[in-house]
Scaffold this active site. Structure first.
Site, PDB file in Angstrom:
ATOM      1  N   CYS A 133       0.810  -1.226   0.000  1.00 47.48           N
ATOM      2  CA  CYS A 133       0.000   0.000   0.000  1.00 47.48           C
ATOM      3  C   CYS A 133       0.841   1.272   0.000  1.00 47.48           C
ATOM      4  O   CYS A 133       0.323   2.355  -0.275  1.00 47.48           O
ATOM      5  CB  CYS A 133      -0.943   0.008   1.198  1.00 47.48           C
ATOM      6  SG  CYS A 133      -2.127  -1.339   1.151  1.00 47.48           S
ATOM      7  N   ASN A 181     -10.053   0.015   0.066  1.00 47.04           N
ATOM      8  CA  ASN A 181      -8.591   0.122   0.024  1.00 47.04           C
ATOM      9  C   ASN A 181      -8.090  -0.422  -1.317  1.00 47.04           C
ATOM     10  O   ASN A 181      -8.170  -1.625  -1.567  1.00 47.04           O
ATOM     11  CB  ASN A 181      -8.014  -0.685   1.197  1.00 47.04           C
ATOM     12  CG  ASN A 181      -6.497  -0.603   1.288  1.00 47.04           C
ATOM     13  OD1 ASN A 181      -5.832  -0.156   0.344  1.00 47.04           O
ATOM     14  ND2 ASN A 181      -5.954  -1.033   2.400  1.00 47.04           N
ATOM     15  N   HIS A 184      -3.293   7.546   2.149  1.00 44.78           N
ATOM     16  CA  HIS A 184      -3.679   6.207   1.682  1.00 44.78           C
ATOM     17  C   HIS A 184      -5.022   5.878   2.331  1.00 44.78           C
ATOM     18  O   HIS A 184      -5.252   6.204   3.494  1.00 44.78           O
ATOM     19  CB  HIS A 184      -2.618   5.188   2.072  1.00 44.78           C
ATOM     20  CG  HIS A 184      -3.073   3.782   1.916  1.00 44.78           C
ATOM     21  ND1 HIS A 184      -3.610   3.307   0.735  1.00 44.78           N
ATOM     22  CD2 HIS A 184      -3.102   2.726   2.790  1.00 44.78           C
ATOM     23  CE1 HIS A 184      -3.945   2.043   0.888  1.00 44.78           C
ATOM     24  NE2 HIS A 184      -3.647   1.665   2.123  1.00 44.78           N
TER      25      HIS A 184
HETATM   26  O1  UT7 Z   1      -3.611  -0.733   3.714  1.00 43.11           O
HETATM   27  C1  UT7 Z   1      -2.882  -1.621   4.471  1.00 43.11           C
HETATM   28  C2  UT7 Z   1      -2.994  -1.314   5.885  1.00 43.11           C
HETATM   29  N1  UT7 Z   1      -4.168  -1.939   6.453  1.00 43.11           N
HETATM   30  C3  UT7 Z   1      -4.814  -1.316   7.396  1.00 43.11           C
HETATM   31  O2  UT7 Z   1      -4.489  -0.205   7.719  1.00 43.11           O
HETATM   32  C4  UT7 Z   1      -5.920  -2.039   8.113  1.00 43.11           C
HETATM   33  C5  UT7 Z   1      -5.792  -1.816   9.577  1.00 43.11           C
HETATM   34  N2  UT7 Z   1      -6.791  -2.470  10.363  1.00 43.11           N
HETATM   35  C6  UT7 Z   1      -8.106  -2.126  10.341  1.00 43.11           C
HETATM   36  O3  UT7 Z   1      -8.519  -1.302   9.574  1.00 43.11           O
HETATM   37  C7  UT7 Z   1      -9.021  -2.785  11.343  1.00 43.11           C
HETATM   38  O4  UT7 Z   1      -8.247  -3.490  12.269  1.00 43.11           O
HETATM   39  C8  UT7 Z   1     -10.057  -3.721  10.696  1.00 43.11           C
HETATM   40  C9  UT7 Z   1     -11.075  -2.920   9.930  1.00 43.11           C
HETATM   41  C10 UT7 Z   1      -9.362  -4.720   9.793  1.00 43.11           C
HETATM   42  C11 UT7 Z   1     -10.806  -4.515  11.795  1.00 43.11           C
HETATM   43  O5  UT7 Z   1     -11.420  -3.624  12.702  1.00 43.11           O
HETATM   44  P1  UT7 Z   1     -11.304  -3.892  14.257  1.00 43.11           P
HETATM   45  O6  UT7 Z   1     -12.093  -2.853  14.904  1.00 43.11           O
HETATM   46  O7  UT7 Z   1      -9.825  -3.960  14.573  1.00 43.11           O
HETATM   47  O8  UT7 Z   1     -12.027  -5.270  14.427  1.00 43.11           O
HETATM   48  P2  UT7 Z   1     -11.434  -6.674  14.909  1.00 43.11           P
HETATM   49  O9  UT7 Z   1     -10.555  -7.278  13.896  1.00 43.11           O
HETATM   50  O10 UT7 Z   1     -10.872  -6.476  16.271  1.00 43.11           O
HETATM   51  O11 UT7 Z   1     -12.752  -7.542  15.010  1.00 43.11           O
HETATM   52  C12 UT7 Z   1     -13.805  -7.179  15.902  1.00 43.11           C
HETATM   53  C13 UT7 Z   1     -14.948  -8.147  15.732  1.00 43.11           C
HETATM   54  C14 UT7 Z   1     -14.526  -9.597  15.809  1.00 43.11           C
HETATM   55  O12 UT7 Z   1     -15.513 -10.300  16.517  1.00 43.11           O
HETATM   56  P3  UT7 Z   1     -15.278 -10.719  18.041  1.00 43.11           P
HETATM   57  O13 UT7 Z   1     -14.037 -11.554  18.039  1.00 43.11           O
HETATM   58  O14 UT7 Z   1     -15.104  -9.418  18.755  1.00 43.11           O
HETATM   59  O15 UT7 Z   1     -16.543 -11.447  18.364  1.00 43.11           O
HETATM   60  C15 UT7 Z   1     -14.536 -10.056  14.384  1.00 43.11           C
HETATM   61  O16 UT7 Z   1     -14.776 -11.415  14.232  1.00 43.11           O
HETATM   62  O17 UT7 Z   1     -15.560  -7.976  14.454  1.00 43.11           O
HETATM   63  C16 UT7 Z   1     -15.650  -9.244  13.802  1.00 43.11           C
HETATM   64  N3  UT7 Z   1     -15.527  -9.035  12.370  1.00 43.11           N
HETATM   65  C17 UT7 Z   1     -16.568  -8.810  11.562  1.00 43.11           C
HETATM   66  N4  UT7 Z   1     -17.881  -8.719  11.785  1.00 43.11           N
HETATM   67  C18 UT7 Z   1     -18.682  -8.459  10.739  1.00 43.11           C
HETATM   68  C19 UT7 Z   1     -14.382  -9.014  11.623  1.00 43.11           C
HETATM   69  N5  UT7 Z   1     -14.685  -8.776  10.346  1.00 43.11           N
HETATM   70  C20 UT7 Z   1     -16.028  -8.638  10.271  1.00 43.11           C
HETATM   71  C21 UT7 Z   1     -16.917  -8.380   9.211  1.00 43.11           C
HETATM   72  N6  UT7 Z   1     -18.218  -8.285   9.499  1.00 43.11           N
HETATM   73  N7  UT7 Z   1     -16.486  -8.182   7.935  1.00 43.11           N
END
Ligand code: UT7
Length: 327
Positions: free
Chosen positions: A119, A284, A254
């Site tokens: 990225c 993204n 980005h």
């Molecule tokens: O460009 C390259 C660089 N990449 C980035 O900058 C991405 C950086 N990371 C992020 O943007 C975020 O960490 C994410 C958007 C990927 C995830 O957001 P988060 O607030 O960190 O969520 P999480 O991964 O901690 O997941 C929270 C909950 C989980 O459930 P439990 O374990 O709390 O029950 C996941 O299973 O959300 C759940 N979850 C979803 N639920 C519905 C994960 N993906 C989804 C989904 N729909 N698509």
């Protein structure tokens, strides 16, 4: 004296983009996997993404964007010096995406190569082009970010497959003698930390028939590093140019996650109207996201001649960096 002093800078003279026709909304994703529009919007700001059709390869989309940039600049393809393509989703291991684009553009006097920095690829490519132009190696460089992440997404992983989209953006940079206060790239700052390679990677390779690979990400870990590292790269750019955040007309980040974009904007104390956001429409698009965001800001009138833009990106590697560009 200082005002009249002229120097060679890489000046942006053309900009072009390409987005696949197919728009995939969060509601459509929710039909395919266990997710919801509410979750995606709340956690990321994404509302839709574009997915490429089979003919919309990295080279095809990059060539479309590149052609538009050349046309806007009024540069004949045969006058082009070089093509740098930032991509982590090339169509082949080799030859490079850049040579396919060279052929499509009939730019046979240009040499070209691909650059892999995930990225951060567009900021890395700007930096390489800037060095080539200021060294006098070439007079013009087409810098293209083009990605088809839909081909490397694991649709069994809802934590990553909702985050990415396809597209391409290109800028033409030309070496020009300008006054110190004039247009062009003022500086670029690049960083990498290979110790963090395992938090965002593709678990295969273009050359592996058995497994071309899927994107794997520890989202929370990447998020944890993102705002701090990006704020560092942004402050580095400001310090190197003796500028303060108030001097920045527009932050062109980005586009990975709305919360990361807002976090960096907040650290800089910039009001929302001085931060470009396209993640809602494009998701993204990795190396393509900055030129796509820049084009959006040109279209809405915020990125205009004379404006000072601060570009920043972070991605797999980890890699990250910033660039200061006066239009
Ligand atoms: O460009 C390259 C660089 N990449 C980035 O900058 C991405 C950086 N990371 C992020 O943007 C975020 O960490 C994410 C958007 C990927 C995830 O957001 P988060 O607030 O960190 O969520 P999480 O991964 O901690 O997941 C929270 C909950 C989980 O459930 P439990 O374990 O709390 O029950 C996941 O299973 O959300 C759940 N979850 C979803 N639920 C519905 C994960 N993906 C989804 C989904 N729909 N698509």
């Amino acid at each position: 004296m200082a005002e009249t002093q002229r120097l060679t800078r890489a000046v942006l003279t053309g900009l072009g983009t390409y987005l696949p026709a197919r728009v995939v909304t969060n509601a459509e994703m929710a039909k395919r996997i266990d997710t919801s529009d509410e979750w995606i919007v709340e956690r990321t700001g994404i509302r839709q993404r574009h997915f490429a059709a089979p003919h919309e390869t990295a080279a095809f989309m990059g060539a479309e964007a590149g052609r538009a940039a050349l046309t806007e600049a009024g540069l004949a393809p045969e006058a082009l010096g070089a093509i740098i393509v930032a991509t982590s989703t090339p169509d082949q291991a080799f030859p490079s995406t850049a040579v396919h684009i060279q052929a499509a553009l009939v730019a046979f006097n240009a040499f070209g190569f691909d650059l892999s920095a995930a990225c951060s690829g567009f900021v890395y490519a700007l930096s390489v082009a800037d060095a080539m132009l200021r060294a006098g190696q070439v007079k013009s460089v087409l810098v293209i970010g083009t990605e088809v992440y839909s081909r490397i997404l694991n649709f069994a992983d809802r934590g990553t497959c909702v985050l990415f989209g396809d597209g391409a953006g290109a800028v033409l940079l030309e070496a020009k003698e300008v006054p110190r206060t004039g247009p062009g790239l003022l500086s670029t700052h690049l960083h990498a930390d290979g110790r963090l390679a395992e938090i965002l990677y593709v678990d295969g390779a273009v050359g592996r028939k058995d497994h071309p690979g899927h994107l794997v990400m520890q989202g929370r870990e990447v998020f944890r590093h993102a705002v701090t590292l990006l704020a560092g790269a942004v402050n580095e750019a400001l310090a190197a140019n003796s500028l303060s955040p108030a001097d920045i007309d527009l932050l062109v980040p980005h586009q990975a996650n709305r919360r990361i974009i807002d976090g960096v904007g907040k650290k800089l104390g910039l009001p929302p109207e001085r931060v470009v956001v396209t993640v809602d429409r494009h998701a993204n698009t990795s190396a393509a996201s900055i030129p796509l965001a820049l084009a959006s800001a040109v279209a809405d009138g915020r990125a205009a001649p004379g404006k000072l833009l601060l570009l920043e990106a972070l991605g797999g590697g980890l890699t990250w960096g910033s660039a200061l560009l006066r239009l």
